[in-house]
Design an enzyme around this catalytic site. Structure first.
Site, short mmCIF file in Angstrom:
data_model
loop_
_atom_site.label_atom_id
_atom_site.label_comp_id
_atom_site.label_asym_id
_atom_site.label_seq_id
_atom_site.Cartn_x
_atom_site.Cartn_y
_atom_site.Cartn_z
N CYS A 48 8.96 34.99 -2.28
CA CYS A 48 7.56 35.13 -1.88
C CYS A 48 7.14 36.59 -2.07
CB CYS A 48 7.35 34.76 -0.41
SG CYS A 48 7.90 33.12 0.05
N CYS B 275 5.65 38.39 -5.37
CA CYS B 275 4.22 38.39 -5.68
C CYS B 275 3.37 38.94 -4.53
CB CYS B 275 3.73 36.99 -5.98
SG CYS B 275 4.49 36.26 -7.45
N HIS B 276 3.73 38.55 -3.31
CA HIS B 276 2.95 38.96 -2.13
C HIS B 276 3.74 40.04 -1.42
CE1 HIS B 276 0.66 35.26 -2.75
NE2 HIS B 276 1.81 34.64 -2.87
N CYS C 90 3.09 27.58 -4.69
CA CYS C 90 3.78 28.81 -5.06
C CYS C 90 5.21 28.52 -5.48
CB CYS C 90 3.81 29.80 -3.89
SG CYS C 90 2.38 30.87 -3.82
N CYS D 299 -7.92 9.04 18.87
CA CYS D 299 -7.67 10.41 19.33
C CYS D 299 -8.61 10.73 20.49
CB CYS D 299 -7.94 11.42 18.22
SG CYS D 299 -7.08 11.13 16.67
N CYS E 136 -8.01 9.99 24.46
CA CYS E 136 -7.27 10.96 25.28
C CYS E 136 -7.92 12.34 25.25
CB CYS E 136 -5.82 11.09 24.78
SG CYS E 136 -4.77 9.70 25.22
N ARG F 280 2.89 16.47 14.89
CA ARG F 280 2.31 16.15 16.19
C ARG F 280 1.40 14.92 16.09
NH1 ARG F 280 2.49 14.55 20.16
NH2 ARG F 280 2.04 15.31 22.25
N CYS G 43 1.74 11.50 18.24
CA CYS G 43 0.63 10.85 18.96
C CYS G 43 0.50 9.39 18.53
CB CYS G 43 -0.69 11.55 18.67
SG CYS G 43 -1.07 12.92 19.78
#
Lengths: 109, 278, 140
Positions: free
Chosen positions: B96, B99-100, B131, B194, B197, B235, B239
């Site tokens: 990574c 380039c960055h 990338c 969703c 709740c 997550r 749920c």
């Protein structure tokens, strides 16, 4: 060596001679308790960090015996007396025989 | 045993109790930096007056874990991601960092994702894997695996404290509408959406658990439950399993659209990545 | 093991009956044994040791606890309701800045956490705290 084990420690950079400093340590480790069952219904064998020690210039600060009831990524916080400049050495002992070490210097000032 | 589990979980959803307030009003400050954890709801979130960070619904012990970057166990995974950042991988002999130069250059990115680009909705995971495959000649990481989630936490951390600000107009509008529709669609054996709740019942107890608004400004989040960083899609999947629904695909179009819509419901909240939740 | 709901319920109530007949939580004796192993059967007095633990733990997987006992050479922690009660033992070296330590522990259910300190004079001190462990909901 268990995979991806990484220690972190937090020690002040400097202290006055005779100061008591707070130290925090954490190591990434799954702490497999030996109580869990895998998908096949068989017990997953225990694999934990079973001991942690902190020493300063060769003298012991704390020596912790660890059981499977300590959480994943075991964390310890404690206080150390710093009589002089020197180096803390932290050591974690794995069930599989691996030993993980890290050190931190502290200056007097 | 399945029948029993179902009984228990049904009882769980029948057990939503009367409103209990979050512990005393709180301010969140980490390493001297103040965070916006309550804000007026954005105009497009017509059913809420105020948007609130999930941090305020947690107990004081769980909250405390996020107040100090050493106490926050999520940072051990950020540390691992820093190693990955510098690790050369793939046919192009690049990391990574090749380039960055500085990961800090990604400050602000987290607040704007997901974003629409050339007819596609793009998440941070997509950008990382692009990338890896296009620039590094490396294998893509598993969308919600440990390496990916560590890396999105490291990159997200650079925006910590900045306010969520995803675009929902223009090219993004169609994705946003789709996400909104999913948010309000009842699914699964328990026939819940969703909103049931996280809009109708936040700040109430669902058995022993204090329901939040389900905001995503703290993701990836370290959960005490599984002692690792959790991605938004993981997550969402959790749920959906809780309501006995067949989860959509992690990294798929439904979850990406939902991620955009839910991010937009948190406009004005600070990025808390990596947060700590139960 | 595939149990029908009916069988599982019957099994559950039978277990409950046995547990209530015996009068004591089954695991208390394990903790007592562990404590006796540590003290060699010496008297253990209350006081002189502090244990800070949350009243309610949001998740039993990660419960922060702190122990402190001025003058202790070591402090052992036990979780009386875990399958095995031993948790951790802090032994203090010559450069310990205080006789205290914090860690994060696993609690299988609502239970007593017990701390035993071995003091410099060879005596033992004890304290305990009840931690309610919440289950259910979506966070658990």
């Amino acid at each position: 060596m268990a995979s991806g084990v990484k220690p972190r420690v937090k020690v002040p950079k400097k202290a006055a001679a005779g100061d008591v400093v707070t130290i925090k340590t954490l190591i990434s480790h799954k702490m497999e308790s030996g109580q869990r069952k895998g998908d096949d219904g068989a017990l997953i064998p225990r694999s934990i960090i079973n001991r942690f020690t902190a020493d300063f210039n060769g003298q012991n600060v704390i020596d912790v015996t660890i059981e499977p009831a300590v959480s994943t990524n075991p964390y310890f916080q404690f206080e150390a007396l710093v009589p002089e400049a020197g180096e803390f050495k932290f050591t974690w002992y794995d069930d599989d025989g691996s030993v993980y070490e890290t050190a931190k210097k502290i200056a007097i000032g | 045993m399945k029948a029993i589990k179902l009984l228990v979980s049904t009882a769980c959803f029948m057990g939503m109790a009367a409103s209990t307030h979050a512990e005393e009003p709180a301010t969140l400050s980490i390493e001297g930096q103040a965070f916006t954890i309550q804000a007026s709801a954005p105009a497009h979130t017509e059913n809420l007056d105020e948007v609130t960070s999930g941090w305020i619904y947690r107990t004081k012990e769980t909250r405390a874990l996020q107040l100090d970057d050493f106490d926050n166990p999520g940072f051990v995974f950020v540390d691992k991601a820093i190693d990955l950042w510098n690790e050369v991988d793939g046919s192009e002999d690049k990391s990574c960092a090749s380039c960055h130069e500085n990961v800090e250059d990604f400050a602000g990115l987290r607040t704007t994702l997901p974003r629409a680009e050339d007819g596609e909705l793009v998440t941070m995971e997509d950008l990382v894997n692009e990338c890896r495959t296009e620039q590094m000649g490396a294998e893509p990481w598993k969308y919600s695996g440990g390496k990916m989630t560590g890396m999105t936490a490291l990159i997200g951390l650079q925006s910590r404290g900045m306010l969520m600000n995803v675009a929902i107009d223009g090219e993004a509008a169609a994705f946003w509408e789709k996400g909104k529709e999913l948010y309000y669609t009842r699914v699964g054996q328990l026939d819940m959406s969703c909103s049931n709740c996280h809009e109708d019942n936040y700040d109430t107890m669902i058995r022993a658990d204090h329901l939040s608004q389900g905001q995503t400004n703290g993701f990836p989040t370290y959960r005490l439950k599984n002692a690792k960083l959790n991605s938004t899609h993981a997550r969402f999947k959790g749920c959906m399993k809780n309501i006995r629904a067949q989860p959509y695909k992690v990294g798929g179009d439904e979850f990406k659209s939902l991620e955009l819509y839910i991010a937009s419901r948190g406009q004005g909240l600070s990025v808390e990545t990596p947060s700590v939740r139960n | 093991m595939d149990l029908t709901r009916r069988q599982a319920l019957a099994l559950g109530s039978a277990t409950l009956a046995i547990a209530s007949l015996s009068g004591l939580p089954a695991f208390a004796s394990l903790t007592d044994e562990a404590i006796t192993a540590l003290t060699g059967g010496a008297d253990v007095t209350e006081g002189g040791i502090d244990l800070i633990a949350p009243e309610i733990a949001e998740n039993g997987n990660t419960v922060p606890v702190e122990v402190s006992a001025p003058g202790a050479v070591e402090i052992a922690l036990f979780a009386a309701g875990n399958p095995t009660p031993a948790v951790a033992t802090f032994k203090f070296g010559p450069l310990a800045g205080s006789r205290s330590g914090s860690t994060r522990i696993r609690l299988a259910k609502t239970q007593q956490v017990v701390a035993i300190a071995k003091m410099e004079d060879g005596s033992f001190r004890k304290t305990s705290a009840t931690v309610k462990v919440t289950i259910g909901g979506c966070g658990g």
